[in-house]
Write a protein that holds these residues in place. Sequence first.
Motif, short mmCIF file in Angstrom:
data_model
loop_
_atom_site.label_atom_id
_atom_site.label_comp_id
_atom_site.label_asym_id
_atom_site.label_seq_id
_atom_site.Cartn_x
_atom_site.Cartn_y
_atom_site.Cartn_z
N ARG A 1 0.70 -1.23 0.09
CA ARG A 1 -0.10 -0.02 -0.09
C ARG A 1 1.03 1.40 0.03
O ARG A 1 0.35 2.35 -0.64
CB ARG A 1 -0.90 -0.13 1.23
N GLU A 2 2.09 1.53 0.70
CA GLU A 2 2.82 2.47 0.87
C GLU A 2 3.67 2.86 -0.46
O GLU A 2 3.69 3.94 -0.78
CB GLU A 2 3.81 2.28 2.12
N ALA A 3 4.02 1.67 -1.07
CA ALA A 3 4.93 1.47 -2.36
C ALA A 3 4.34 1.68 -3.44
O ALA A 3 4.90 2.20 -4.69
CB ALA A 3 6.12 0.54 -2.39
N SER A 4 2.97 1.55 -3.46
CA SER A 4 2.17 1.71 -4.87
C SER A 4 2.28 3.09 -5.19
O SER A 4 2.23 3.95 -4.55
CB SER A 4 0.79 1.17 -4.29
N ILE A 5 2.18 3.14 -6.73
CA ILE A 5 2.17 4.33 -7.57
C ILE A 5 1.02 5.03 -6.92
O ILE A 5 0.69 6.29 -7.26
CB ILE A 5 2.40 4.22 -9.04
N LEU A 6 -0.11 4.46 -6.61
CA LEU A 6 -1.36 5.27 -6.19
C LEU A 6 -1.23 5.78 -4.64
O LEU A 6 -2.18 6.38 -4.31
CB LEU A 6 -2.59 4.05 -6.27
N ALA A 7 -0.21 5.49 -4.00
CA ALA A 7 -0.22 5.85 -2.49
C ALA A 7 -0.55 7.13 -2.24
O ALA A 7 -1.24 7.77 -1.26
CB ALA A 7 1.13 5.64 -2.04
N PRO A 8 0.20 8.19 -3.10
CA PRO A 8 -0.28 9.58 -2.92
C PRO A 8 -1.88 10.14 -3.07
O PRO A 8 -2.17 11.13 -2.74
CB PRO A 8 0.54 10.33 -3.98
N HIS A 9 -2.52 9.19 -3.77
CA HIS A 9 -3.92 9.45 -4.04
C HIS A 9 -5.08 8.58 -3.37
O HIS A 9 -6.23 8.61 -4.03
CB HIS A 9 -4.08 9.12 -5.53
N ARG A 10 -4.46 7.87 -2.21
CA ARG A 10 -5.32 7.04 -1.62
C ARG A 10 -6.99 7.76 -1.07
O ARG A 10 -8.00 7.18 -1.30
CB ARG A 10 -4.96 6.46 -0.44
N GLU A 11 -6.84 8.90 -0.61
CA GLU A 11 -7.93 9.51 -0.24
C GLU A 11 -9.05 9.92 -1.36
O GLU A 11 -10.38 9.63 -1.45
CB GLU A 11 -7.62 10.83 0.19
N LEU A 12 -8.55 10.23 -2.55
CA LEU A 12 -9.29 10.40 -3.69
C LEU A 12 -9.90 9.25 -4.39
O LEU A 12 -11.05 8.89 -4.63
CB LEU A 12 -8.44 11.03 -5.02
N ILE A 13 -9.13 7.99 -4.31
CA ILE A 13 -9.40 6.86 -4.55
C ILE A 13 -10.43 6.18 -3.61
O ILE A 13 -11.45 5.36 -4.24
CB ILE A 13 -8.39 5.64 -4.69
N ASP A 14 -10.67 6.44 -2.46
CA ASP A 14 -11.63 6.11 -1.59
C ASP A 14 -12.94 6.80 -2.04
O ASP A 14 -13.96 6.22 -1.53
CB ASP A 14 -11.18 6.34 -0.21
N LEU A 15 -13.15 7.84 -2.66
CA LEU A 15 -14.17 8.47 -3.12
C LEU A 15 -14.84 7.88 -4.31
O LEU A 15 -16.07 8.28 -4.92
CB LEU A 15 -14.13 9.86 -3.10
N LEU B 1 -5.58 -3.07 -10.43
CA LEU B 1 -5.05 -3.00 -12.08
C LEU B 1 -3.78 -2.35 -12.09
O LEU B 1 -2.86 -2.56 -12.94
CB LEU B 1 -6.16 -2.87 -13.01
N THR B 2 -3.99 -1.13 -11.52
CA THR B 2 -2.92 -0.04 -11.79
C THR B 2 -1.49 -0.48 -11.45
O THR B 2 -0.73 -0.37 -12.61
CB THR B 2 -3.24 1.35 -10.86
N ASP B 3 -1.28 -1.09 -10.55
CA ASP B 3 0.16 -1.42 -10.36
C ASP B 3 0.30 -2.67 -11.08
O ASP B 3 1.44 -2.59 -11.79
CB ASP B 3 0.34 -1.69 -8.86
N ALA B 4 -0.44 -3.43 -11.33
CA ALA B 4 -0.23 -4.65 -12.49
C ALA B 4 0.10 -4.08 -13.73
O ALA B 4 1.13 -4.77 -14.19
CB ALA B 4 -1.47 -5.59 -12.29
N LEU B 5 -0.63 -3.26 -14.17
CA LEU B 5 -0.50 -2.82 -15.66
C LEU B 5 0.99 -1.96 -15.47
O LEU B 5 1.85 -2.22 -16.62
CB LEU B 5 -1.66 -1.94 -15.95
N ARG B 6 1.25 -1.20 -14.55
CA ARG B 6 2.51 -0.59 -14.36
C ARG B 6 3.57 -1.60 -14.39
O ARG B 6 4.85 -1.34 -15.27
CB ARG B 6 2.57 0.40 -13.05
N TYR B 7 3.47 -2.77 -13.74
CA TYR B 7 4.57 -3.78 -13.69
C TYR B 7 4.74 -4.59 -15.10
O TYR B 7 5.83 -4.76 -15.67
CB TYR B 7 4.26 -4.84 -12.65
#
Length: 678
Positions: free
Chosen positions: A348-362, A374-380
């Motif tokens: 969760r902390e190393a994910s490329i989405l980590a800075p946007h967790r509050e937005l993602i929760d909405l 999917l996002t981190d999987a596609l990035r990989y």
Amino acid sequence: MTGTIPASAQRRNPPDHGGVLPTDPLSEALERPFRDPMLIPISESEALEEAALLVDEADRGDFSPWLVSRTISLAVQFPANEQLQYNVGRLLLLSGDTETARICWRGIVERFPQSYNAFPQYLRTVLNAFGGDVANEILASHCAEADLASDPAAVLLVARCRTLLGAPEEALTLLEKAHPGPLATEFTVAQAQLHRMAGRFDQALALLENKEAATAAPDLARNISTAARLFKGPHAAGPPSVAAIDTLIGMALEKRESRRPDGPVDGIGRVILIGGSLGGGGAERQLANTAIGLTSRMHAGSQIGGPVSIYCRKLDRRRSNDFYLARLEAAEVHVADYLAASEWGGDREASILAPHRELIDLLPPRMREGVIRLTDALRYETPDVVQIWQDGMIFAAGLSALLANVPRIILNVRTMPPNRRKDRQKPEQEVLYRGLLSAPGVTLSANSQMAGRAYEDWLNLPDGSVVTVPNGVDPLPGDAPSDEQARWERFDRETGHSGFVLGGVMRFDDNKRPLFWLEICAALAKRHRDARFIIAGSGPLRGAAEDHARRLGIAEQTLFVGRTTHIGFWLDRMDALALTSRHEGVPNALIEAQLAGVPVLTTPAGGAPEAVAPVEANAILSDAESPSAEEAAAHLATLAQLSEDKIVSARASVKSWARDHFAMDQMVKRTIDVFMNQ
């Protein structure tokens, strides 16, 4: 609030079978004496808990008819419990059988006329089926005897329904002016929700400062608090989910501009196709055909370096979501269930989405699920191209592909846009599509010109913005296992070895309208007594269709094949095929029938007319919404009287046209051109 239900909402296109109104499986079960000697007794609370789990299973994409049957069994054991019946209605909606769901909700409302929950659900199905005028008529009738000055429960119900009918400000005014009595907390939460919908987060938060309201709706309070902190100005003018999508897309676009990914130039490397499942539908068949065609090109060393993979949301064998899996594996196409992927890429902390967790929760639940899996999987995986199939998966996975900065993203639609299908419309769809299509490297494709134009109209895109990739279809083999051959031989023997054979290949659901298909059969049987009928497929309306055939007096002439992978065998036994859909993309069933030399008749739904050879033996009905069984039967009766020479000529003409317009090689070549942005 016990007003009558207007006749206009009781039945669409009523068949002529004695004026009997249709019923639903729940009402039928409640009317029968309950006897089940094998039943293990459970308490009412246990029944409620189990029913909630069954609905949750279906909502995750694991629907099966057994879930409905089991939930009905629970409801019948406790007929006075509204929630158990409510769960049956929800499952019928999740099955896609909106007609039966509407009838079920009507029955629940009749049994629980004071219901706060069931009536809005019924009204929603009426709105989708018949429009706002009929829905408003029903609301007025249902609440005719209510005294809004002294009945706060009635006020809450009317406010909820007015919101549903597109008048949220009217609903808010009604709540603000009424006396809440003992429902003060419920009034406060409802007002906060309406302010939240309008983007008035500060006003919503002020209402939720009430301790009882905040305790009653903690998730709502947390959601609004986050939105109020994150969004100001234009972003605060609508639901937080819309603002969150717009904000995340804006961030992704900035990143895309600063780190522009390299798209394919001389050739294409890894390709990932994303779909909902590998069930037995037409879109899933095209998904499989595309993956296999691309893999064949990869093995031939032609433009595709590969590998080619499919990511699906569900591959559960028990629910038949793996119908095409064996075929894909035999073609060496890698298939994965993306719900099995780790959330946040496993960290969760190393994910490329980590800075946007509050937005993602909405985000809406299905979109949030796709983003975090999917996002981190596609990035990989770093694919050159991601092609996402159909509106539902574009909603779930489109944002993920953009956040992963995939160079080429193809949004592949198969039918009319959401604004033409109100039962599938979501408030976030327009901002999502507009945002995705504003990104370099993102293309919208359709399998019909009609669907493409409809999306251009919806999104105000320039003419020609949506590229067309027609379906690719190979002729189906005519073999079948011995049991299916025996079924045909028995049916053929019992029906006299002769007579015009009308066929159908469809899912038994409200969109495909198998009951109307049977009404065409009955009308044809009156004109052509020896006519016989074969219908292949399965779905939630299978039982209702068999009952309908008996009511129409054609059961002995009708063979229900069921689910089969040997459609070619059954096509070879048909003299014509009829398709009766409300909505369509470009139906594979029409193409496959003509490739087998079978003339077709269809409603003008979606892109269906583009799949019909312009020859006299084929026919397109004049209306998709309210088609005429007599119009269809008149054409089929004429076809049945053609001379042998004309029949042979017609079969050759439709086969040649289908082969020229829907060749598999052409579809694969056009797909690669779109991937290359050519």
